[in-house]
Motif scaffolding. Structure first.
Motif, PDB file in Angstrom:
ATOM      1  N   TYR A   1       0.749  -0.892  -0.027  1.00  0.00           N
ATOM      2  CA  TYR A   1       0.076   0.070   0.062  1.00  0.00           C
ATOM      3  C   TYR A   1       0.859   1.350   0.005  1.00  0.00           C
ATOM      4  O   TYR A   1       1.872   1.380   0.921  1.00  0.00           O
ATOM      5  CB  TYR A   1      -0.945   0.025   1.235  1.00  0.00           C
ATOM      6  CG  TYR A   1      -1.739   1.288   1.131  1.00  0.00           C
ATOM      7  CD1 TYR A   1      -2.744   1.673   0.543  1.00  0.00           C
ATOM      8  CD2 TYR A   1      -1.148   2.385   2.111  1.00  0.00           C
ATOM      9  CE1 TYR A   1      -3.539   2.641   0.472  1.00  0.00           C
ATOM     10  CE2 TYR A   1      -1.994   3.639   2.505  1.00  0.00           C
ATOM     11  CZ  TYR A   1      -2.990   3.629   1.501  1.00  0.00           C
ATOM     12  OH  TYR A   1      -3.543   4.795   1.497  1.00  0.00           O
TER      13      TYR A   1
ATOM     14  N   SER B   1      -1.768   6.591  -5.668  1.00  0.00           N
ATOM     15  CA  SER B   1      -1.938   5.487  -4.322  1.00  0.00           C
ATOM     16  C   SER B   1      -2.327   4.252  -5.064  1.00  0.00           C
ATOM     17  O   SER B   1      -2.775   4.119  -6.263  1.00  0.00           O
ATOM     18  CB  SER B   1      -3.181   6.043  -3.844  1.00  0.00           C
ATOM     19  OG  SER B   1      -4.299   6.293  -4.191  1.00  0.00           O
TER      20      SER B   1
ATOM     21  N   LEU C   1      -2.930  -0.200  -3.794  1.00  0.00           N
ATOM     22  CA  LEU C   1      -3.046  -1.107  -3.013  1.00  0.00           C
ATOM     23  C   LEU C   1      -2.964  -2.501  -3.787  1.00  0.00           C
ATOM     24  O   LEU C   1      -3.961  -2.796  -4.440  1.00  0.00           O
ATOM     25  CB  LEU C   1      -4.501  -1.252  -1.993  1.00  0.00           C
ATOM     26  CG  LEU C   1      -4.640  -2.564  -1.209  1.00  0.00           C
ATOM     27  CD1 LEU C   1      -3.552  -2.533  -0.374  1.00  0.00           C
ATOM     28  CD2 LEU C   1      -5.969  -2.322  -0.530  1.00  0.00           C
TER      29      LEU C   1
END
Length: 108
Positions: free
Chosen positions: A79, A92, A94
């Motif tokens: 992450y 970003s 994940l």
């Protein structure tokens, strides 16, 4: 005639060897020891965990927050959330479920 062994020689001359080792001990014991000055008052234990509210235990957590950018990484960067304030760059992810990267539009 049998050759004398090394162990036998040490056993026969143990008093001479003991006297020699004691003399060496006392000679070196009387010598002045030159070493650096004690600096324990200047040393402090710091692993960088709480300095500037940044966390840097990289395999587990990495957090950096300053005037130019903000970065958070967890669990070997599985992450990550990163913002660069000067260029309005936001990233970003994940992995392997989510990935988002927003680059600023190039305007002149």
């Amino acid at each position: 005639m049998q050759k004398p062994s090394v162990q036998n020689w040490f056993y026969q001359n143990r008093s001479i060897l003991l006297k020699f080792l004691l003399c060496l001990f006392f000679v070196f014991e009387g010598q002045e020891i030159l070493a650096q000055t004690d600096s324990t008052d200047q040393l402090k234990f710091d692993v960088g965990i709480t300095r500037n509210k940044n966390r840097h235990l990289w395999p587990i957590i990495y957090r950096e927050n300053n005037e130019e950018s903000k970065d958070l990484q967890l669990a070997f960067t599985l992450y990550q959330h990163k913002e660069v304030f000067d260029s309005n760059y936001v990233h970003s992810h994940l992995l392997p479920f989510y990935y988002k990267s927003q680059k600023p539009s190039h305007t002149v």
